[in-house]
Design a protein around this motif. Structure first.
Motif, PDB file in Angstrom:
ATOM      1  N   MET B   1       0.835  -1.199   0.000  1.00 28.80           N
ATOM      2  CA  MET B   1       0.000   0.000   0.000  1.00 28.80           C
ATOM      3  C   MET B   1       0.853   1.225   0.000  1.00 28.80           C
ATOM      4  O   MET B   1       1.896   1.274   0.668  1.00 28.80           O
ATOM      5  CB  MET B   1      -0.899  -0.005   1.254  1.00 28.80           C
ATOM      6  CG  MET B   1      -2.299  -0.489   0.953  1.00 28.80           C
ATOM      7  SD  MET B   1      -3.431  -0.151   2.283  1.00 28.80           S
ATOM      8  CE  MET B   1      -3.985   1.473   1.797  1.00 28.80           C
ATOM      9  N   GLU B  44      -0.968   8.182  -6.752  1.00 31.12           N
ATOM     10  CA  GLU B  44      -1.772   7.778  -7.915  1.00 31.12           C
ATOM     11  C   GLU B  44      -0.939   6.991  -8.910  1.00 31.12           C
ATOM     12  O   GLU B  44      -1.371   5.939  -9.417  1.00 31.12           O
ATOM     13  CB  GLU B  44      -2.347   9.036  -8.607  1.00 31.12           C
ATOM     14  CG  GLU B  44      -3.560   9.595  -7.892  1.00 31.12           C
ATOM     15  CD  GLU B  44      -4.042  10.901  -8.516  1.00 31.12           C
ATOM     16  OE1 GLU B  44      -3.539  11.266  -9.601  1.00 31.12           O
ATOM     17  OE2 GLU B  44      -4.924  11.557  -7.907  1.00 31.12           O
ATOM     18  N   VAL B  47      -0.254   3.468  -7.769  1.00 32.00           N
ATOM     19  CA  VAL B  47      -1.405   2.550  -7.909  1.00 32.00           C
ATOM     20  C   VAL B  47      -1.635   2.174  -9.374  1.00 32.00           C
ATOM     21  O   VAL B  47      -1.824   1.019  -9.737  1.00 32.00           O
ATOM     22  CB  VAL B  47      -2.672   3.191  -7.306  1.00 32.00           C
ATOM     23  CG1 VAL B  47      -3.924   2.391  -7.712  1.00 32.00           C
ATOM     24  CG2 VAL B  47      -2.556   3.270  -5.803  1.00 32.00           C
ATOM     25  N   ASP B  53      -1.356  -1.974  -4.373  1.00 37.79           N
ATOM     26  CA  ASP B  53      -2.723  -2.399  -4.639  1.00 37.79           C
ATOM     27  C   ASP B  53      -3.675  -1.233  -4.390  1.00 37.79           C
ATOM     28  O   ASP B  53      -4.628  -1.031  -5.128  1.00 37.79           O
ATOM     29  CB  ASP B  53      -3.103  -3.570  -3.725  1.00 37.79           C
ATOM     30  CG  ASP B  53      -2.311  -4.812  -4.105  1.00 37.79           C
ATOM     31  OD1 ASP B  53      -1.986  -4.961  -5.303  1.00 37.79           O
ATOM     32  OD2 ASP B  53      -2.020  -5.617  -3.207  1.00 37.79           O
ATOM     33  N   LEU B  54      -3.403  -0.533  -3.306  1.00 40.39           N
ATOM     34  CA  LEU B  54      -4.233   0.624  -2.927  1.00 40.39           C
ATOM     35  C   LEU B  54      -3.319   1.735  -2.442  1.00 40.39           C
ATOM     36  O   LEU B  54      -2.163   1.486  -2.089  1.00 40.39           O
ATOM     37  CB  LEU B  54      -5.180   0.249  -1.781  1.00 40.39           C
ATOM     38  CG  LEU B  54      -6.313  -0.743  -2.041  1.00 40.39           C
ATOM     39  CD1 LEU B  54      -7.010  -1.061  -0.729  1.00 40.39           C
ATOM     40  CD2 LEU B  54      -7.299  -0.203  -3.061  1.00 40.39           C
ATOM     41  N   ALA B  55      -3.867   2.947  -2.378  1.00 39.06           N
ATOM     42  CA  ALA B  55      -3.114   4.051  -1.762  1.00 39.06           C
ATOM     43  C   ALA B  55      -4.044   4.778  -0.800  1.00 39.06           C
ATOM     44  O   ALA B  55      -5.231   4.960  -1.092  1.00 39.06           O
ATOM     45  CB  ALA B  55      -2.625   5.017  -2.830  1.00 39.06           C
ATOM     46  N   ALA B  67      -7.803   3.430  -5.884  1.00 36.78           N
ATOM     47  CA  ALA B  67      -7.689   2.058  -6.415  1.00 36.78           C
ATOM     48  C   ALA B  67      -7.674   2.088  -7.919  1.00 36.78           C
ATOM     49  O   ALA B  67      -8.093   3.081  -8.528  1.00 36.78           O
ATOM     50  CB  ALA B  67      -8.867   1.211  -5.922  1.00 36.78           C
ATOM     51  N   ASP B  68      -7.222   0.990  -8.520  1.00 31.70           N
ATOM     52  CA  ASP B  68      -7.161   0.921  -9.977  1.00 31.70           C
ATOM     53  C   ASP B  68      -8.132  -0.176 -10.439  1.00 31.70           C
ATOM     54  O   ASP B  68      -7.816  -1.363 -10.432  1.00 31.70           O
ATOM     55  CB  ASP B  68      -5.728   0.587 -10.411  1.00 31.70           C
ATOM     56  CG  ASP B  68      -5.627   0.456 -11.924  1.00 31.70           C
ATOM     57  OD1 ASP B  68      -6.553   0.948 -12.619  1.00 31.70           O
ATOM     58  OD2 ASP B  68      -4.657  -0.146 -12.396  1.00 31.70           O
ATOM     59  N   PRO B  71     -10.672  -2.828  -6.557  1.00 36.67           N
ATOM     60  CA  PRO B  71      -9.886  -2.825  -5.320  1.00 36.67           C
ATOM     61  C   PRO B  71     -10.018  -4.173  -4.603  1.00 36.67           C
ATOM     62  O   PRO B  71     -11.097  -4.755  -4.610  1.00 36.67           O
ATOM     63  CB  PRO B  71     -10.532  -1.717  -4.507  1.00 36.67           C
ATOM     64  CG  PRO B  71     -11.927  -1.621  -5.025  1.00 36.67           C
ATOM     65  CD  PRO B  71     -11.889  -2.026  -6.449  1.00 36.67           C
TER      66      PRO B  71
END
Lengths: 294, 345
Positions: B1, B44, B47, B53-55, B67-68, B71
């Motif tokens: 993360m 950004e 991710v 996976d997430l920020a 998320a991309d 999530p």
């Protein structure tokens, strides 16, 4: 000794066997004679306990026959049959065991009998692969397997070739020689005449004649055949003589008694040219027809 | 993360991987790694490029997760939990109370019924399979060996050897031998199959069911035996009523029908009907062991059912023997059951 006493069997309203009584003494061979539907098979089935009698009883050695006694009886039913899909020796062994023999004893006895009847090579073959005559032989063996104390055979000679008839007769004689009573039915009357000590004639469920062949013949009417060089038509005028048949030089007559017959012969000799004057001995078939026509 | 600042990092660090629940495919617990980046645009980028996976960006009161596409929900949930707890604690303090007081009485205790009943009965699919197994074994044995009895009777009748047999030994003994022999074979085969099944069961997860099963099988055996003997005499009578193998089809028909109906009934009856049926001879062989397996019978119930089937057995032996004895020497044509009963000896 086997004794039948007033044996009766009804099928519904039909009286198949009506108070049949006779004995088969020790070592005797008794022929059971009668037309189809006379009640022979039904009587034999009752003796063997396959069928229950409606009345009367079967005695063995003087007392009512038991299942244990019957296990020692040899039986050949009218409707033949063994297991078609099983080899000969094992099924005979099995039947021997049913008659109370041990397995090895039954096997040995079966093997002996098979060899005696010329089936020694076929012991492992299935019954259905044997010829009809050989199946009959196997059937005979099945009936005498367990050292039987009595033989009850329904039409044992039917379907046998002449050599098998001889083997069968010999086998029966062996048994009677050992004291085993034998009761068998047959349509072959000359065979019965030759083999049997006594004959029982059954007609419509009743015993119509019973005795040895001689006794039955003695009961038959007196008959003579006269053959001469010339015509025999003159016998018609002789008193006390019933003329049955006149055919030129030969006549068959029934004299009232032996004296009348003797007088007839004297007359014939006086006329000259007598070729033959003989007592006509009826065949068993003739006696049978006589009694069965009553 | 990816995170942007110490607050966010602290949140992520307090994520409990175990609370994320699901294990990864290789059986290891998931781990959460934190990587602090400079600012939101760096997060950004991280991710979008798949480095993270997430920020988690923003700060207390205005958290935002980037998320991309899709999530990972477990991670998202875990992060949200931490944020929620933090916020709850802060709000509670502001209101002059504590989280413990706020959440008192909100928990629901879970009792898993499936696990409690497992000690007393069987999983439902096991009882269904067993019920089917019991019923099918009996049905098969009754049809197969029954047919065998009937055809061996008719074979003896058709080949006419029966008269020699009947003259040598009492017909009743002939029948008893046939019934005893075939019962032994049927019983032996059934025992072999059941034993194989039980041994097979010990290799599966269902072996916990074995003790209960043993009791049901123990009851199944006498029910099988009596049920089979009861039928065997009737099969023999069916054979005796025929005069040729071709007639067997029609003389055995009533029996086959009864068996098929019993088999179907055993699988489909429910509730009270099922309980009643479990006392009816033949049906009891199929149903009573099953009810024992399900554990809802009193001790006297199987005993009573067993007594009933034994009585039924006596009746069929008497009737079967009578028919057999009378029809056996009746060689001209096949008989109906009614006619057979009227025959004299």
């Amino acid at each position: 000794m086997l004794e039948l006493r007033g044996l009766t069997r009804r099928y519904g309203d039909v009286l198949a066997v009506d108070e049949v009584s006779f004995t088969v003494p020790r070592g005797a061979m008794v022929g059971f004679v009668g037309g189809n539907g006379a009640g022979k098979t039904t009587t034999m089935r009752m003796v063997m306990g396959v069928l229950a009698p409606s009345a009367g009883e079967v005695l063995w050695q003087g007392r009512p026959v038991t299942a244990g006694d019957r296990a020692r009886f040899g039986y050949m039913p009218e409707e033949r049959g063994l297991y078609p899909k099983q080899p000969v020796l094992p099924q005979l062994t099995y039947l021997g065991q049913l008659h109370g023999m041990s397995a090895p004893a039954a096997r040995e006895r079966s093997r002996d009998l098979l060899e005696r009847f010329g089936l020694g090579e076929r012991v492992k073959d299935k019954l259905e692969t044997l010829s009809l005559g050989n199946q009959q032989r196997a059937q005979i063996i099945a009936s005498v397997l367990g050292d039987p104390t009595l033989l009850v055979l329904d039409e044992p000679f039917s379907g046998l070739d002449p050599s098998a008839v001889d083997q069968m007769s010999e086998l029966l004689r062996e048994h009677t020689a050992r004291g085993v009573p034998v009761l068998f039915s047959s349509h072959q009357l000359e065979l019965v005449d030759r083999l049997c000590d006594s004959i029982v004639v059954l007609h419509q469920g009743r015993v119509v004649a019973h005795g040895s062949a001689e006794q039955l013949r003695a009961g038959a009417p007196l008959r003579y055949r006269l053959t001469m060089a010339g015509d025999t038509g003159w016998v018609r005028g002789v008193p006390g003589v019933e003329v049955l048949d006149v055919d030129g030089p030969t006549a068959v007559v029934a004299p009232a008694d032996e004296q009348v017959a003797e007088r007839l012969l004297v007359d014939a000799v006086a006329r000259g040219g007598v070729r033959e004057f003989a007592r006509v001995v009826p065949t068993l078939s003739e006696i049978y027809r006589e009694v069965a026509s009553v | 993360m990816a995170t942007t600042g110490p607050d966010a990092t602290s949140v992520v660090e307090r994520v409990d991987p175990a609370a994320m629940g699901a294990l990864s495919f290789d059986g290891e617990e998931p781990t959460v790694t934190v990587e602090e980046v400079a600012d939101r645009s760096a997060a950004e980028e991280s991710v979008l490029e798949g480095d993270a996976d997430l920020a988690l960006v923003g700060g207390p009161g205005e958290w935002e997760v980037l998320a991309d596409g899709s999530p990972p929900t477990t991670l998202l949930g875990a992060v949200s939990d931490v944020v929620r707890t933090d916020a709850l604690a802060a709000n509670a303090e502001a209101a002059g109370t504590s989280v413990t007081e706020l959440t008192a009485g909100t928990e629901v205790r879970l009792t898993d019924l499936a696990e409690v009943t497992e000690d007393e009965g069987m999983p439902e699919q096991v009882t269904f399979l067993l019920g089917f197994g019991f019923a099918f074994l009996f049905y098969m044995a009754a049809i197969m060996f029954g047919m065998q009895i009937a055809s061996s009777v008719v074979e003896e009748k058709q080949s006419r050897i029966v008269e020699i047999l009947a003259a040598a030994i009492p017909v009743r003994q002939l029948l008893m031998g046939k019934v005893a022999g075939n019962t032994l074979l049927a019983f032996g085969q059934m025992a072999l199959l059941v034993a194989t099944a039980l041994v097979g069961l010990t290799f599966t997860d269902l072996d916990v069911a074995l003790p209960g099963l043993a009791e049901a099988v123990g009851w199944y055996l006498p029910f099988f035996l009596l049920g089979f003997v009861a039928l065997a005499c009737i099969w023999a009578a069916a054979g005796a009523l025929a005069s040729r193998t071709e007639d067997l089809q029609s003389t055995t028909m009533p029996l086959t029908m009864v068996l098929v109906v019993a088999f179907i009934a055993a699988l489909n009856l429910q509730g009270v009907w099922r309980e009643v049926a479990s006392f009816v001879p033949l049906l009891s062989t199929l149903l009573m062991p099953l009810r024992i397996l399900e554990g809802d019978v009193s001790w006297w119930e199987p005993v009573l059912a067993l007594v009933l089937v034994a009585l039924f057995c006596l009746v069929t032996i008497l009737v079967g023997t009578r028919l057999y004895q009378r029809a056996l020497l009746h060689t001209s044509g096949s008989l109906s059951w009614r006619k057979g009963m009227r025959l004299s000896e």
